[in-house]
Design a protein around this motif. Structure first.
Motif, PDB file in Angstrom:
ATOM      1  N   LYS A   1      -5.984   1.619  14.409  1.00  0.00           N
ATOM      2  CA  LYS A   1      -7.351   1.925  13.955  1.00  0.00           C
ATOM      3  C   LYS A   1      -7.708   1.099  12.729  1.00  0.00           C
ATOM      4  N   MET A   2      -6.787   0.982  11.775  1.00  0.00           N
ATOM      5  CA  MET A   2      -7.053   0.167  10.581  1.00  0.00           C
ATOM      6  C   MET A   2      -7.402  -1.273  10.962  1.00  0.00           C
ATOM      7  N   LYS A   3      -6.597  -1.845  11.860  1.00  0.00           N
ATOM      8  CA  LYS A   3      -6.824  -3.244  12.254  1.00  0.00           C
ATOM      9  C   LYS A   3      -8.150  -3.391  12.981  1.00  0.00           C
TER      10      LYS A   3
ATOM     11  N   ALA B   1      -7.858  -4.876  -8.231  1.00  0.00           N
ATOM     12  CA  ALA B   1      -6.968  -3.957  -7.526  1.00  0.00           C
ATOM     13  C   ALA B   1      -5.741  -4.705  -6.991  1.00  0.00           C
ATOM     14  N   ASN B   2      -4.751  -3.943  -6.578  1.00  0.00           N
ATOM     15  CA  ASN B   2      -3.523  -4.496  -5.991  1.00  0.00           C
ATOM     16  C   ASN B   2      -3.859  -5.158  -4.645  1.00  0.00           C
ATOM     17  N   GLN B   3      -3.738  -6.462  -4.577  1.00  0.00           N
ATOM     18  CA  GLN B   3      -4.149  -7.205  -3.379  1.00  0.00           C
ATOM     19  C   GLN B   3      -3.232  -6.958  -2.182  1.00  0.00           C
ATOM     20  N   SER B   4      -2.027  -6.464  -2.428  1.00  0.00           N
ATOM     21  CA  SER B   4      -1.036  -6.344  -1.351  1.00  0.00           C
ATOM     22  C   SER B   4      -1.322  -5.199  -0.386  1.00  0.00           C
ATOM     23  N   VAL B   5      -2.275  -4.325  -0.720  1.00  0.00           N
ATOM     24  CA  VAL B   5      -2.539  -3.169   0.151  1.00  0.00           C
ATOM     25  C   VAL B   5      -3.687  -3.426   1.129  1.00  0.00           C
ATOM     26  N   PHE B   6      -4.353  -4.569   1.030  1.00  0.00           N
ATOM     27  CA  PHE B   6      -5.500  -4.840   1.897  1.00  0.00           C
ATOM     28  C   PHE B   6      -5.020  -5.388   3.244  1.00  0.00           C
ATOM     29  N   ILE B   7      -5.526  -4.783   4.302  1.00  0.00           N
ATOM     30  CA  ILE B   7      -5.098  -5.144   5.660  1.00  0.00           C
ATOM     31  C   ILE B   7      -5.627  -6.533   6.051  1.00  0.00           C
ATOM     32  N   ASN B   8      -4.719  -7.366   6.528  1.00  0.00           N
ATOM     33  CA  ASN B   8      -5.060  -8.625   7.178  1.00  0.00           C
ATOM     34  C   ASN B   8      -4.062  -8.805   8.321  1.00  0.00           C
ATOM     35  N   ASP B   9      -4.154  -9.898   9.034  1.00  0.00           N
ATOM     36  CA  ASP B   9      -3.274 -10.091  10.192  1.00  0.00           C
ATOM     37  C   ASP B   9      -1.798 -10.033   9.798  1.00  0.00           C
ATOM     38  N   GLU B  10      -1.467 -10.656   8.663  1.00  0.00           N
ATOM     39  CA  GLU B  10      -0.071 -10.707   8.242  1.00  0.00           C
ATOM     40  C   GLU B  10       0.450  -9.315   7.876  1.00  0.00           C
ATOM     41  N   LEU B  11      -0.321  -8.562   7.079  1.00  0.00           N
ATOM     42  CA  LEU B  11       0.141  -7.231   6.683  1.00  0.00           C
ATOM     43  C   LEU B  11       0.206  -6.299   7.886  1.00  0.00           C
TER      44      LEU B  11
ATOM     45  N   SER C   1       0.899  -7.074  10.960  1.00  0.00           N
ATOM     46  CA  SER C   1       2.118  -7.419  11.694  1.00  0.00           C
ATOM     47  C   SER C   1       3.361  -6.923  10.957  1.00  0.00           C
ATOM     48  N   THR C   2       3.376  -7.101   9.638  1.00  0.00           N
ATOM     49  CA  THR C   2       4.526  -6.667   8.833  1.00  0.00           C
ATOM     50  C   THR C   2       4.715  -5.161   8.906  1.00  0.00           C
ATOM     51  N   LEU C   3       3.611  -4.402   8.810  1.00  0.00           N
ATOM     52  CA  LEU C   3       3.708  -2.941   8.828  1.00  0.00           C
ATOM     53  C   LEU C   3       4.098  -2.415  10.209  1.00  0.00           C
ATOM     54  N   ASN C   4       3.626  -3.054  11.261  1.00  0.00           N
ATOM     55  CA  ASN C   4       4.056  -2.654  12.604  1.00  0.00           C
ATOM     56  C   ASN C   4       5.561  -2.851  12.771  1.00  0.00           C
ATOM     57  N   ALA C   5       6.061  -3.993  12.295  1.00  0.00           N
ATOM     58  CA  ALA C   5       7.504  -4.251  12.375  1.00  0.00           C
ATOM     59  C   ALA C   5       8.279  -3.256  11.521  1.00  0.00           C
ATOM     60  N   TRP C   6       7.726  -2.916  10.372  1.00  0.00           N
ATOM     61  CA  TRP C   6       8.366  -1.927   9.479  1.00  0.00           C
ATOM     62  C   TRP C   6       8.476  -0.565  10.170  1.00  0.00           C
TER      63      TRP C   6
END
Length: 445
Positions: A48-50, A384-394, A396-401
């Motif tokens: 849903k986020m993506k 803000a902390n840029q690492s929490v914003f959803i993009n293609d890379e994040l 993919s990383t979170l799905n693998a996590w």
């Protein structure tokens, strides 16, 4: 300066389970003791986020909390190693233990209340983590939630953080699930709308009798004061006690607003006409769109079972809004029929998009429960902390996590497995590195 509504969705946690902990939440009670799938739940939420990110909306993620909460169990007198504490608590106080395993932080609509800088006297974005005092399993969330919010919004030039309101029934605060905001463009001063279930200090006023009112008028007023809101641009309204007793435990189960549109059930509020008049008087710059769903087309029971109003109402382009609805809305004939009609009416809602979040829905939380709306301008986004914003890379990383760390299935007996805590801590330790959060969990402090 341009501003945006950023959806901060909660990641479904590794201990996602159906323990039926939430009295007043019909779905939570109905599905108690079923086996859950933490992995499926997390992947559904990420999908849903993506999807919203791909629509051009700004999307970010909030991490789950550490569970089971052995620190709370130690406060309650369980001693020894973490494994000892888990074994003793699960055997001697199974209901208490189940509460400390809850993954309910996934519903980030309850994480906090947020007021954008355009609305506040000091022109900062204000955050108050919700105390969630009505339910024990949720009342233990706010310390870590506060640390997470400060790790993401950590620049004092732009962001102000407040302590949760005092615990106890009188100042019960459920966060943004009972709060919405109306505005023109997101960067303009808005009208903040607080909905409460009862008066805490006046028993003569109407109140539900079957299920608890989780938000008090006094708590809502306190948040407005803390956030330095303009009283002329702040509206308070009471949720109808009868719908609370029908299973509408938060206002976001019976209405949802966005920009200049309120999508609401006919029975949502006490003294509805006065509520609408108050909103329009506060929002003086243009007419608001009030989209009423009649009870003879969609009953309160239909609304609760489908979570029609726990959909997200989002702006895709000027004057064009979409309802982000759970798949249960298409499975309910009355709700499906209504949604087919509403996009043809004279209002900004022009699309309905359906998503499968069944793992969350079975525990009583739809698309809107899973997200916290934070209006940020360009400078605030950069701060803000840029690492929490959803993009293609994040994504993919979170799905693998998730695939690496989450169990496919979890039953009530699995919660007593000490290895679950080991697995969860390993997952969360890695997640804090992915999201650049630093040390926010008790086991890291």
């Amino acid at each position: 300066m341009k501003a945006y509504e950023v959806n901060f969705d909660g990641l479904v946690g590794p201990t996602h389970n159906y323990a039926g902990l939430s009295v007043g939440n019909v779905a939570s009670l109905k599905n108690a003791d079923q086996a859950s799938s933490p992995k499926q739940g997390a992947l559904q939420g990420l999908a849903k986020m993506k999807a919203l990110s791909d629509m051009g909306l700004k999307q970010a993620v909030l991490p789950p909390l550490e569970r089971p909460d052995v620190y709370v169990l130690r406060q309650l007198g369980f001693t020894g190693s973490d494994e000892d504490v888990i074994k003793k608590a699960s055997q001697e106080a199974p209901a208490v233990y189940a509460a400390t395993c809850s993954a309910s932080s996934m519903w980030t609509a309850n994480a906090c209340t947020v007021s954008p800088s355009a609305d506040t006297r000091d022109n900062k974005v204000h955050f108050t983590a919700a105390n969630l005092s009505n339910k024990f399993h949720r009342s233990i969330e706010s310390p870590t939630t506060s640390r997470v919010l400060k790790a993401i919004f950590n620049n004092e030039q732009f962001f102000a953080h407040h302590q949760p309101l005092p615990l106890g029934d009188h100042f019960g605060d459920e966060g943004a699930a009972n709060h919405t905001r109306f505005c023109g463009d997101y960067n303009q001063s808005g009208v903040e709308f607080f909905v409460y279930g009862k008066y805490a200090f006046d028993n003569s006023k109407p109140a539900p009798t079957k299920f608890p009112a989780r938000q008090t008028m006094e708590a809502s007023q306190a948040i407005a004061r803390l956030h330095q809101l303009d009283p002329a641009r702040t509206v308070f309204a009471q949720q109808h006690p009868d719908v609370i007793d029908a299973g509408v435990f938060h206002n976001d189960v019976i209405s949802v607003g966005n920009q200049d549109c309120l999508f609401y059930h006919e029975n949502a509020f006490l003294n509805t006409e006065q509520v609408l008049d108050d909103l329009q008087a506060a929002f003086s710059e243009q007419p608001l769109h009030f989209v009423k769903v009649p009870v003879n087309e969609v009953s309160v029971s239909d609304a609760v079972n489908s979570y029609l109003f726990n959909s997200q109402l989002v702006t895709l382009s000027p004057g064009h809004m979409a309802i982000i609805a759970p798949s249960e809305c298409h499975e309910n004939e009355n709700v499906r029929r209504y949604l087919e009609q509403v996009i043809e009416l004279d209002n900004p809602i022009k699309e309905v998009k359906i998503y499968d979040v069944k793992q969350s829905m079975r525990n009583g939380g739809g698309p809107a429960c899973l997200r916290q709306r934070v209006v940020l301008n360009d400078d605030e986004i950069k701060a803000a902390n840029q690492s929490v914003f959803i993009n293609d890379e994040l994504f993919s990383t979170l799905n693998a996590w998730v695939e690496k760390h989450y169990r496919d299935q979890l039953s009530e007996k699995d919660l007593a497995d000490p290895q679950l805590l080991v697995e969860s801590r390993a997952a969360l330790d890695e997640l804090t590195q992915i999201l650049n959060l630093g040390s926010v969990y008790p086991f890291q402090l």
